[in-house]
Scaffold this active site. Structure first.
Site, PDB file in Angstrom:
ATOM      1  N   VAL A 142      55.921 -55.251 -47.626  1.00  0.00           N
ATOM      2  CA  VAL A 142      55.594 -54.248 -46.589  1.00  0.00           C
ATOM      3  C   VAL A 142      54.233 -53.745 -47.323  1.00  0.00           C
ATOM      4  CG1 VAL A 142      55.850 -51.784 -45.494  1.00  0.00           C
ATOM      5  CG2 VAL A 142      58.032 -53.457 -46.172  1.00  0.00           C
ATOM      6  N   CYS A 143      52.885 -54.008 -46.587  1.00  0.00           N
ATOM      7  CA  CYS A 143      51.782 -53.929 -47.479  1.00  0.00           C
ATOM      8  C   CYS A 143      50.683 -53.383 -46.928  1.00  0.00           C
ATOM      9  CB  CYS A 143      51.378 -55.466 -47.782  1.00  0.00           C
ATOM     10  SG  CYS A 143      52.699 -56.528 -48.507  1.00  0.00           S
ATOM     11  N   THR A 144      49.606 -53.052 -47.133  1.00  0.00           N
ATOM     12  CA  THR A 144      48.208 -52.571 -46.755  1.00  0.00           C
ATOM     13  C   THR A 144      47.109 -53.751 -47.257  1.00  0.00           C
ATOM     14  OG1 THR A 144      49.034 -50.247 -46.747  1.00  0.00           O
ATOM     15  CG2 THR A 144      46.655 -50.810 -46.428  1.00  0.00           C
ATOM     16  N   ASN A 320      51.654 -53.117 -41.394  1.00  0.00           N
ATOM     17  CA  ASN A 320      52.775 -54.080 -40.780  1.00  0.00           C
ATOM     18  C   ASN A 320      52.993 -54.033 -39.266  1.00  0.00           C
ATOM     19  OD1 ASN A 320      53.539 -53.129 -43.713  1.00  0.00           O
ATOM     20  ND2 ASN A 320      53.998 -55.358 -43.462  1.00  0.00           N
ATOM     21  N   ARG A 333      51.119 -45.711 -42.324  1.00  0.00           N
ATOM     22  CA  ARG A 333      49.947 -45.787 -43.647  1.00  0.00           C
ATOM     23  C   ARG A 333      48.612 -46.287 -42.843  1.00  0.00           C
ATOM     24  NH1 ARG A 333      51.994 -50.607 -45.167  1.00  0.00           N
ATOM     25  NH2 ARG A 333      53.558 -50.383 -43.808  1.00  0.00           N
TER      26      ARG A 333
END
Length: 395
Positions: A142-144, A320, A333
Protein backbone atom coordinates in the site's frame (compact mmCIF):
# COMPACT_ATOMS: atom_id res chain seq x y z
CA UNK A 1 -26.64 -9.20 25.78
CA UNK A 2 -25.28 -6.08 27.45
CA UNK A 3 -21.70 -7.26 26.93
CA UNK A 4 -22.27 -7.87 23.23
CA UNK A 5 -23.77 -4.39 22.84
CA UNK A 6 -20.77 -2.86 24.57
CA UNK A 7 -18.41 -4.71 22.21
CA UNK A 8 -20.43 -3.60 19.18
CA UNK A 9 -20.35 0.00 20.39
CA UNK A 10 -16.58 -0.24 20.93
CA UNK A 11 -15.97 -1.36 17.35
CA UNK A 12 -18.47 1.14 15.94
CA UNK A 13 -16.85 4.10 17.65
CA UNK A 14 -13.39 2.79 16.80
CA UNK A 15 -14.41 2.58 13.14
CA UNK A 16 -15.86 6.08 13.23
CA UNK A 17 -12.66 7.33 14.86
CA UNK A 18 -10.56 5.99 12.00
CA UNK A 19 -12.84 7.53 9.38
CA UNK A 20 -12.77 10.95 11.02
CA UNK A 21 -9.20 10.76 12.31
CA UNK A 22 -7.49 10.89 8.93
CA UNK A 23 -9.03 14.32 8.30
CA UNK A 24 -8.31 16.05 11.63
CA UNK A 25 -5.18 16.76 13.69
CA UNK A 26 -3.12 15.14 15.08
CA UNK A 27 -3.66 12.31 12.58
CA UNK A 28 -3.28 14.74 9.73
CA UNK A 29 -1.22 17.91 9.66
CA UNK A 30 -0.25 20.93 7.62
CA UNK A 31 2.28 20.24 4.88
CA UNK A 32 5.68 19.64 6.43
CA UNK A 33 8.75 21.69 5.54
CA UNK A 34 12.42 21.52 6.35
CA UNK A 35 12.46 17.75 6.90
CA UNK A 36 15.37 17.16 4.48
CA UNK A 37 18.13 16.16 5.07
CA UNK A 38 16.23 13.64 7.22
CA UNK A 39 16.40 13.80 11.00
CA UNK A 40 14.11 13.56 14.00
CA UNK A 41 11.71 10.86 15.18
CA UNK A 42 10.36 9.88 11.73
CA UNK A 43 13.88 9.09 10.43
CA UNK A 44 15.34 5.71 11.37
CA UNK A 45 18.53 5.69 9.32
CA UNK A 46 19.71 5.14 5.76
CA UNK A 47 19.41 1.85 3.93
CA UNK A 48 22.78 0.11 3.38
CA UNK A 49 24.12 -0.65 -0.11
CA UNK A 50 24.90 -4.09 -1.57
CA UNK A 51 26.15 -5.17 -4.98
CA UNK A 52 24.35 -7.95 -6.87
CA UNK A 53 26.72 -9.42 -9.46
CA UNK A 54 24.70 -10.58 -12.46
CA UNK A 55 27.77 -12.30 -13.92
CA UNK A 56 27.86 -15.04 -11.29
CA UNK A 57 25.53 -17.98 -10.76
CA UNK A 58 21.95 -16.96 -9.82
CA UNK A 59 22.16 -19.38 -6.91
CA UNK A 60 25.20 -17.54 -5.51
CA UNK A 61 24.60 -13.86 -6.26
CA UNK A 62 22.49 -13.16 -3.13
CA UNK A 63 24.70 -14.99 -0.60
CA UNK A 64 26.55 -11.99 0.85
CA UNK A 65 23.39 -9.98 1.42
CA UNK A 66 21.47 -12.89 2.93
CA UNK A 67 24.44 -13.85 5.12
CA UNK A 68 24.44 -10.32 6.56
CA UNK A 69 20.64 -10.22 7.01
CA UNK A 70 20.08 -13.85 8.01
CA UNK A 71 18.97 -13.12 11.58
CA UNK A 72 16.54 -10.37 10.51
CA UNK A 73 15.08 -12.50 7.71
CA UNK A 74 14.58 -15.47 10.03
CA UNK A 75 12.90 -13.17 12.56
CA UNK A 76 10.46 -11.93 9.94
CA UNK A 77 9.66 -15.42 8.65
CA UNK A 78 9.07 -16.60 12.24
CA UNK A 79 6.77 -13.62 12.80
CA UNK A 80 4.72 -14.54 9.73
CA UNK A 81 4.54 -18.16 10.90
CA UNK A 82 3.38 -16.99 14.35
CA UNK A 83 0.57 -15.04 12.69
CA UNK A 84 -0.42 -18.10 10.66
CA UNK A 85 -0.37 -20.32 13.75
CA UNK A 86 -2.55 -17.83 15.61
CA UNK A 87 -5.30 -18.49 13.05
CA UNK A 88 -4.46 -22.18 12.56
CA UNK A 89 -3.07 -23.38 15.92
CA UNK A 90 -2.51 -26.90 14.64
CA UNK A 91 0.44 -25.68 12.59
CA UNK A 92 -0.99 -27.37 9.52
CA UNK A 93 -0.89 -24.19 7.43
CA UNK A 94 2.87 -23.83 7.87
CA UNK A 95 3.29 -27.53 7.10
CA UNK A 96 1.34 -27.06 3.86
CA UNK A 97 3.50 -24.07 2.91
CA UNK A 98 6.69 -26.05 3.49
CA UNK A 99 5.37 -29.02 1.52
CA UNK A 100 3.65 -27.40 -1.46
CA UNK A 101 5.16 -23.93 -1.96
CA UNK A 102 8.75 -25.13 -2.34
CA UNK A 103 8.17 -26.96 -5.65
CA UNK A 104 6.79 -23.73 -7.11
CA UNK A 105 10.37 -22.46 -7.34
CA UNK A 106 10.85 -24.80 -10.30
CA UNK A 107 7.93 -23.15 -12.14
CA UNK A 108 9.37 -19.63 -11.94
CA UNK A 109 11.05 -18.12 -15.01
CA UNK A 110 14.85 -18.03 -15.14
CA UNK A 111 16.76 -16.86 -13.13
CA UNK A 112 14.23 -16.47 -10.33
CA UNK A 113 13.85 -20.15 -9.46
CA UNK A 114 17.59 -20.59 -8.96
CA UNK A 115 17.89 -17.31 -7.07
CA UNK A 116 15.12 -18.21 -4.64
CA UNK A 117 16.79 -21.56 -3.94
CA UNK A 118 20.08 -19.79 -3.24
CA UNK A 119 18.35 -17.39 -0.83
CA UNK A 120 16.71 -20.27 1.05
CA UNK A 121 20.06 -22.07 1.33
CA UNK A 122 21.91 -18.98 2.55
CA UNK A 123 19.20 -18.12 5.09
CA UNK A 124 18.75 -21.74 6.22
CA UNK A 125 14.98 -21.34 5.78
CA UNK A 126 12.68 -23.91 4.11
CA UNK A 127 12.29 -23.17 0.42
CA UNK A 128 8.50 -22.99 0.63
CA UNK A 129 8.67 -20.21 3.19
CA UNK A 130 10.98 -18.11 1.00
CA UNK A 131 8.62 -18.65 -1.96
CA UNK A 132 5.73 -17.45 0.22
CA UNK A 133 7.79 -14.46 1.38
CA UNK A 134 8.16 -13.42 -2.27
CA UNK A 135 4.47 -14.00 -3.02
CA UNK A 136 3.47 -11.58 -0.23
CA UNK A 137 4.58 -8.58 -2.23
CA UNK A 138 2.06 -9.36 -4.96
CA UNK A 139 -0.71 -8.87 -2.38
CA UNK A 140 0.00 -6.47 0.48
CA UNK A 141 1.78 -3.31 -0.75
CA UNK A 142 0.00 0.00 0.00
CA UNK A 143 2.05 2.93 -1.28
CA UNK A 144 2.36 6.51 -2.51
CA UNK A 145 4.41 7.30 -5.64
CA UNK A 146 5.00 10.56 -7.50
CA UNK A 147 6.89 11.69 -10.62
CA UNK A 148 7.39 15.45 -10.93
CA UNK A 149 9.08 17.78 -13.43
CA UNK A 150 10.71 21.04 -12.35
CA UNK A 151 10.85 24.27 -14.38
CA UNK A 152 14.08 23.19 -16.12
CA UNK A 153 12.65 19.86 -17.31
CA UNK A 154 14.46 17.82 -14.65
CA UNK A 155 12.46 14.81 -13.41
CA UNK A 156 12.20 13.53 -9.85
CA UNK A 157 10.62 10.25 -8.78
CA UNK A 158 9.84 9.40 -5.16
CA UNK A 159 7.79 6.97 -3.13
CA UNK A 160 6.73 5.80 0.31
CA UNK A 161 6.60 2.02 0.56
CA UNK A 162 3.84 1.03 2.98
CA UNK A 163 3.63 -2.68 3.78
CA UNK A 164 2.11 -4.99 6.39
CA UNK A 165 -1.58 -4.06 6.40
CA UNK A 166 -3.55 -6.41 8.71
CA UNK A 167 -0.41 -8.47 9.36
CA UNK A 168 -0.49 -8.38 13.15
CA UNK A 169 -1.02 -5.30 15.34
CA UNK A 170 1.35 -4.80 18.29
CA UNK A 171 -0.85 -3.34 21.04
CA UNK A 172 2.21 -2.32 23.07
CA UNK A 173 4.06 -0.34 20.40
CA UNK A 174 0.91 0.58 18.44
CA UNK A 175 2.47 -0.62 15.21
CA UNK A 176 2.07 -3.37 12.63
CA UNK A 177 4.27 -6.32 13.59
CA UNK A 178 5.39 -7.25 10.08
CA UNK A 179 6.06 -3.60 9.23
CA UNK A 180 8.39 -3.34 12.23
CA UNK A 181 10.21 -6.52 11.21
CA UNK A 182 10.61 -5.37 7.60
CA UNK A 183 12.46 -2.11 8.30
CA UNK A 184 15.77 -3.82 9.21
CA UNK A 185 15.56 -5.74 5.90
CA UNK A 186 15.43 -2.63 3.68
CA UNK A 187 18.52 -2.44 1.42
CA UNK A 188 19.70 -0.53 -1.64
CA UNK A 189 20.96 -2.81 -4.40
CA UNK A 190 23.37 -2.07 -7.25
CA UNK A 191 22.86 -4.69 -9.97
CA UNK A 192 26.06 -4.90 -11.99
CA UNK A 193 27.34 -6.65 -15.09
CA UNK A 194 31.02 -6.47 -16.09
CA UNK A 195 31.59 -4.30 -12.98
CA UNK A 196 29.23 -1.61 -14.32
CA UNK A 197 25.82 -0.63 -12.95
CA UNK A 198 22.86 -1.87 -14.98
CA UNK A 199 20.20 -0.64 -12.56
CA UNK A 200 19.66 0.12 -8.87
CA UNK A 201 16.77 -0.83 -6.62
CA UNK A 202 15.38 -0.81 -3.10
CA UNK A 203 14.48 -4.25 -1.76
CA UNK A 204 13.61 -6.16 1.36
CA UNK A 205 16.43 -8.68 1.76
CA UNK A 206 15.13 -12.05 0.56
CA UNK A 207 12.79 -10.58 -2.08
CA UNK A 208 14.01 -10.94 -5.68
CA UNK A 209 11.46 -8.77 -7.47
CA UNK A 210 11.59 -4.98 -7.78
CA UNK A 211 9.13 -2.51 -6.26
CA UNK A 212 11.39 0.56 -6.59
CA UNK A 213 14.19 0.98 -9.14
CA UNK A 214 16.21 3.24 -11.41
CA UNK A 215 18.07 2.63 -14.66
CA UNK A 216 20.46 5.60 -14.63
CA UNK A 217 20.03 8.12 -17.47
CA UNK A 218 17.03 6.14 -18.81
CA UNK A 219 14.04 5.73 -16.47
CA UNK A 220 12.76 5.25 -12.93
CA UNK A 221 10.05 2.82 -11.86
CA UNK A 222 7.85 2.08 -8.87
CA UNK A 223 4.97 -0.35 -8.50
CA UNK A 224 1.85 0.14 -6.34
CA UNK A 225 -0.84 -2.42 -5.63
CA UNK A 226 -4.21 -1.97 -7.34
CA UNK A 227 -7.15 -3.32 -5.37
CA UNK A 228 -9.51 -5.29 -7.60
CA UNK A 229 -11.84 -8.27 -7.23
CA UNK A 230 -9.90 -10.02 -10.02
CA UNK A 231 -6.75 -9.58 -7.98
CA UNK A 232 -3.50 -11.23 -7.06
CA UNK A 233 -5.10 -14.08 -5.10
CA UNK A 234 -6.83 -15.23 -8.30
CA UNK A 235 -3.63 -15.00 -10.34
CA UNK A 236 -1.59 -16.89 -7.77
CA UNK A 237 -4.27 -19.57 -7.50
CA UNK A 238 -4.19 -19.99 -11.27
CA UNK A 239 -0.41 -20.32 -11.13
CA UNK A 240 -0.71 -22.98 -8.44
CA UNK A 241 -3.20 -24.86 -10.62
CA UNK A 242 -0.91 -24.77 -13.65
CA UNK A 243 -2.18 -21.77 -15.64
CA UNK A 244 1.03 -19.77 -15.97
CA UNK A 245 0.57 -17.31 -18.83
CA UNK A 246 0.79 -14.24 -16.58
CA UNK A 247 3.91 -12.54 -15.20
CA UNK A 248 4.69 -11.90 -11.54
CA UNK A 249 4.64 -8.10 -11.10
CA UNK A 250 7.94 -7.87 -9.25
CA UNK A 251 9.65 -10.12 -11.78
CA UNK A 252 8.34 -8.04 -14.69
CA UNK A 253 9.65 -4.80 -13.17
CA UNK A 254 13.03 -6.40 -12.66
CA UNK A 255 13.17 -7.67 -16.25
CA UNK A 256 12.21 -4.21 -17.50
CA UNK A 257 14.92 -2.51 -15.42
CA UNK A 258 17.50 -5.05 -16.55
CA UNK A 259 16.66 -5.10 -20.26
CA UNK A 260 14.77 -2.00 -21.39
CA UNK A 261 17.00 0.88 -22.45
CA UNK A 262 14.46 3.71 -22.83
CA UNK A 263 11.34 5.17 -21.24
CA UNK A 264 9.17 4.21 -24.23
CA UNK A 265 10.43 0.63 -24.29
CA UNK A 266 9.76 0.29 -20.56
CA UNK A 267 6.28 1.83 -20.91
CA UNK A 268 5.28 -0.54 -23.70
CA UNK A 269 6.50 -3.60 -21.81
CA UNK A 270 4.71 -2.60 -18.60
CA UNK A 271 1.49 -1.79 -20.46
CA UNK A 272 1.31 -4.91 -22.62
CA UNK A 273 2.55 -7.86 -20.53
CA UNK A 274 -0.13 -10.08 -18.98
CA UNK A 275 0.11 -10.10 -15.16
CA UNK A 276 -0.78 -12.30 -12.22
CA UNK A 277 -2.18 -9.30 -10.35
CA UNK A 278 -3.52 -5.84 -11.24
CA UNK A 279 -1.12 -3.00 -10.51
CA UNK A 280 -0.11 0.60 -10.99
CA UNK A 281 3.26 1.12 -12.65
CA UNK A 282 4.61 4.62 -12.04
CA UNK A 283 7.27 5.39 -14.62
CA UNK A 284 9.58 8.37 -15.06
CA UNK A 285 11.93 9.08 -17.95
CA UNK A 286 14.81 11.45 -18.67
CA UNK A 287 13.06 13.99 -20.93
CA UNK A 288 10.40 16.64 -20.35
CA UNK A 289 6.90 15.15 -19.87
CA UNK A 290 8.25 11.60 -19.54
CA UNK A 291 6.24 10.58 -16.51
CA UNK A 292 3.13 8.43 -16.27
CA UNK A 293 0.92 6.13 -14.23
CA UNK A 294 0.01 2.92 -16.05
CA UNK A 295 -3.20 1.46 -14.62
CA UNK A 296 -3.24 -2.28 -15.19
CA UNK A 297 -5.75 -5.07 -14.99
CA UNK A 298 -4.27 -8.53 -15.09
CA UNK A 299 -4.85 -8.71 -18.86
CA UNK A 300 -4.43 -5.19 -20.23
CA UNK A 301 -3.60 -1.54 -19.73
CA UNK A 302 -6.73 0.41 -18.74
CA UNK A 303 -5.22 3.88 -18.76
CA UNK A 304 -1.91 5.71 -19.16
CA UNK A 305 -2.00 9.05 -17.29
CA UNK A 306 0.94 11.25 -18.29
CA UNK A 307 2.58 14.51 -17.29
CA UNK A 308 1.25 17.23 -19.59
CA UNK A 309 2.65 20.73 -19.15
CA UNK A 310 0.13 22.14 -21.64
CA UNK A 311 -2.65 20.95 -19.33
CA UNK A 312 -0.84 22.27 -16.25
CA UNK A 313 -0.04 18.77 -15.03
CA UNK A 314 3.61 18.92 -13.97
CA UNK A 315 3.38 15.81 -11.78
CA UNK A 316 1.48 12.53 -11.56
CA UNK A 317 0.77 11.00 -8.16
CA UNK A 318 -0.60 7.55 -7.38
CA UNK A 319 -1.63 5.81 -4.18
CA UNK A 320 -3.75 2.65 -4.57
CA UNK A 321 -6.87 3.84 -6.38
CA UNK A 322 -7.69 4.65 -10.02
CA UNK A 323 -6.87 8.33 -10.51
CA UNK A 324 -10.24 9.04 -12.17
CA UNK A 325 -12.12 7.71 -9.10
CA UNK A 326 -12.34 8.91 -5.51
CA UNK A 327 -10.09 7.02 -3.08
CA UNK A 328 -11.63 4.85 -0.39
CA UNK A 329 -12.98 7.16 2.34
CA UNK A 330 -11.01 5.20 4.95
CA UNK A 331 -7.72 5.62 3.08
CA UNK A 332 -7.34 9.02 1.46
CA UNK A 333 -3.62 9.67 1.17
CA UNK A 334 -4.05 11.16 -2.29
CA UNK A 335 -5.78 14.40 -1.24
CA UNK A 336 -3.19 15.53 1.36
CA UNK A 337 -0.31 14.49 -0.90
CA UNK A 338 -1.67 16.48 -3.85
CA UNK A 339 -2.45 19.45 -1.59
CA UNK A 340 1.19 19.53 -0.49
CA UNK A 341 2.51 19.09 -4.04
CA UNK A 342 0.34 21.99 -5.24
CA UNK A 343 1.49 24.19 -2.37
CA UNK A 344 5.11 23.37 -3.18
CA UNK A 345 4.68 24.49 -6.82
CA UNK A 346 6.70 23.35 -9.80
CA UNK A 347 9.24 26.13 -9.27
CA UNK A 348 10.27 24.72 -5.89
CA UNK A 349 10.21 20.97 -6.50
CA UNK A 350 13.35 19.12 -5.34
CA UNK A 351 14.45 16.12 -3.31
CA UNK A 352 13.88 18.16 -0.17
CA UNK A 353 10.36 19.38 -0.95
CA UNK A 354 9.20 15.96 -2.18
CA UNK A 355 10.55 14.44 1.03
CA UNK A 356 8.48 17.04 2.91
CA UNK A 357 5.34 15.86 1.08
CA UNK A 358 6.05 12.21 1.85
CA UNK A 359 6.73 13.10 5.51
CA UNK A 360 3.29 14.67 6.03
CA UNK A 361 0.65 12.60 7.84
CA UNK A 362 -1.28 10.57 6.71
CA UNK A 363 0.95 10.17 3.61
CA UNK A 364 3.44 9.00 6.24
CA UNK A 365 1.67 6.43 8.40
CA UNK A 366 2.17 3.32 10.54
CA UNK A 367 2.72 1.13 7.47
CA UNK A 368 5.53 3.24 5.99
CA UNK A 369 8.81 1.32 5.97
CA UNK A 370 10.91 3.58 3.74
CA UNK A 371 10.98 6.70 1.58
CA UNK A 372 13.01 6.68 -1.64
CA UNK A 373 14.07 9.67 -3.77
CA UNK A 374 15.36 9.17 -7.34
CA UNK A 375 16.98 11.52 -9.85
CA UNK A 376 17.27 9.76 -13.22
CA UNK A 377 19.58 12.31 -14.86
CA UNK A 378 22.20 11.85 -12.15
CA UNK A 379 21.44 8.17 -11.53
CA UNK A 380 20.89 9.02 -7.87
CA UNK A 381 18.84 6.90 -5.45
CA UNK A 382 18.47 7.70 -1.74
CA UNK A 383 16.51 5.55 0.72
CA UNK A 384 15.55 6.45 4.28
CA UNK A 385 13.95 4.16 6.86
CA UNK A 386 10.82 5.74 8.33
CA UNK A 387 8.60 5.62 11.38
CA UNK A 388 5.42 7.48 12.28
CA UNK A 389 5.33 8.05 16.04
CA UNK A 390 2.00 8.29 17.83
CA UNK A 391 -0.47 9.74 17.17
CA UNK A 392 -0.48 8.38 13.62
CA UNK A 393 -2.94 6.70 11.29
CA UNK A 394 -2.53 2.90 11.01
CA UNK A 395 -2.56 3.25 7.20
Amino acid sequence: MLASRIVCCFYFFGFCGLVVGQYVPPYTEECRSGTYPPSGPTFKGQAPWYKINLDISPRQRWHQLISDKKAELNSLIQGIKDLANAFFPSGKLVELVDKYMGPLADTLPFPFGDEIKGIAEAADIPLGEIVLFNVFYELFTVCTSVVAEDKTGKLFHARNLDFGLFLGWNATTHAWKVTEQLRPLVVNLDFQRNNATVFKSVNYAGYMGILTGIRPKAFTLTMNERFNIDGGFIGILEWLLGKRDGMWMGFLTRQVLENATSYEEAKNKLAQTKLLAPAYFILGGNKSEEGCVITRSRAASLDIWEISLKQGRWYVLETNYDHWKDPLFLDDRRTPAMKCMNRTTQANISFGTIYDVLSTKPVLNKLTTYTTLMDVSEGKLETYLRDCPNPCMPW
